[in-house]
Design an enzyme around this catalytic site. Structure first.
Site, mmCIF file in Angstrom:
data_model
loop_
_atom_site.group_PDB
_atom_site.id
_atom_site.type_symbol
_atom_site.label_atom_id
_atom_site.label_comp_id
_atom_site.label_asym_id
_atom_site.label_seq_id
_atom_site.Cartn_x
_atom_site.Cartn_y
_atom_site.Cartn_z
ATOM 1 N N TYR A 22 1.930 0.584 -10.578
ATOM 2 C CA TYR A 22 2.248 -0.223 -11.762
ATOM 3 C C TYR A 22 2.570 0.596 -13.009
ATOM 4 C CZ TYR A 22 0.687 -4.104 -8.887
ATOM 5 O OH TYR A 22 0.577 -5.028 -7.876
ATOM 6 N N HIS A 99 9.118 -8.587 -10.673
ATOM 7 C CA HIS A 99 7.907 -7.901 -10.210
ATOM 8 C C HIS A 99 8.033 -6.437 -10.574
ATOM 9 C CE1 HIS A 99 6.396 -11.330 -8.003
ATOM 10 N NE2 HIS A 99 7.650 -11.556 -7.653
HETATM 11 C C1 DQA Z 1 3.263 -8.064 -8.921
HETATM 12 C C2 DQA Z 1 3.247 -7.882 -7.401
HETATM 13 C C3 DQA Z 1 2.217 -8.780 -6.752
HETATM 14 O O1 DQA Z 1 2.209 -8.594 -5.354
HETATM 15 C C4 DQA Z 1 0.849 -8.455 -7.283
HETATM 16 O O2 DQA Z 1 -0.099 -9.335 -6.727
HETATM 17 C C5 DQA Z 1 0.779 -8.434 -8.771
HETATM 18 C C6 DQA Z 1 1.883 -7.856 -9.509
HETATM 19 C C7 DQA Z 1 4.204 -7.041 -9.573
HETATM 20 O O3 DQA Z 1 4.557 -7.273 -10.728
HETATM 21 O O4 DQA Z 1 4.558 -6.050 -8.956
HETATM 22 O O5 DQA Z 1 -0.220 -8.824 -9.358
HETATM 23 O O6 DQA Z 1 3.718 -9.351 -9.214
#
Ligand code: DQA
Length: 144
Positions: A22, A99
């Protein structure tokens, strides 16, 4: 143009989640960047985040007739919440699904997004820049 940006479950703790996946950015920083990108394109953005699915759905209901587009990152709800999907289906404005991580190349269960079909655009795996791409798309900016 009014754009609502809805970040869902666990995105409030973004800065504490795996930085390899992230990027280590906090939600606060992410939202500041989103406001900056929107401002530069004359887009009026409003960012909201909740861990409460009902609240998230309420914000989607409120968006009806009140905004010109919605950017959603429902977090893990993306993978199974038909309730969020049904709410998004009511909207008559473009929806962009973002995402941060590349959900198509992580665990199998992340590959399904129940909201994908409703999205005018999906941006996955581009980190915070995915939101910039979403805003640019909605503002009609040609990709570079
Ligand atoms: C997410 C991807 C999802 O699988 C995960 O549960 C998240 C973040 C992303 O932004 O990459 O909480 O949505």
């Amino acid at each position: 143009m009014q754009v609502l940006v809805l970040n869902g479950v666990n995105l409030d703790v973004l800065g504490r989640r795996d930085p390899v996946i992230y990027g280590g950015i906090s939600l606060n920083e992410l939202e500041s960047r989103i406001y900056g990108w929107a401002h530069a394109l004359d887009v009026s953005a409003r960012c909201r985040q909740t861990n409460n699915e009902g609240e998230y759905i309420g914000w989607i209901h409120d968006a009806y007739d009140n905004v010109d587009a919605v950017i959603v990152n429902p977090g893990a709800w993306s993978h199974y919440s038909y309730a969020i999907r049904d709410a998004l289906e009511l909207l008559n404005v473009p929806i962009v699904e973002v995402h941060l991580s590349d959900i198509d190349h992580r665990e199998d269960w992340r590959r399904t997004s129940v909201v994908a079909e409703l999205a005018a655009l999906r941006v996955v795996g581009k980190g915070p820049d995915g939101y910039r791409e979403a805003i640019e798309f909605l503002a009609g900016k040609e990709p570079e």
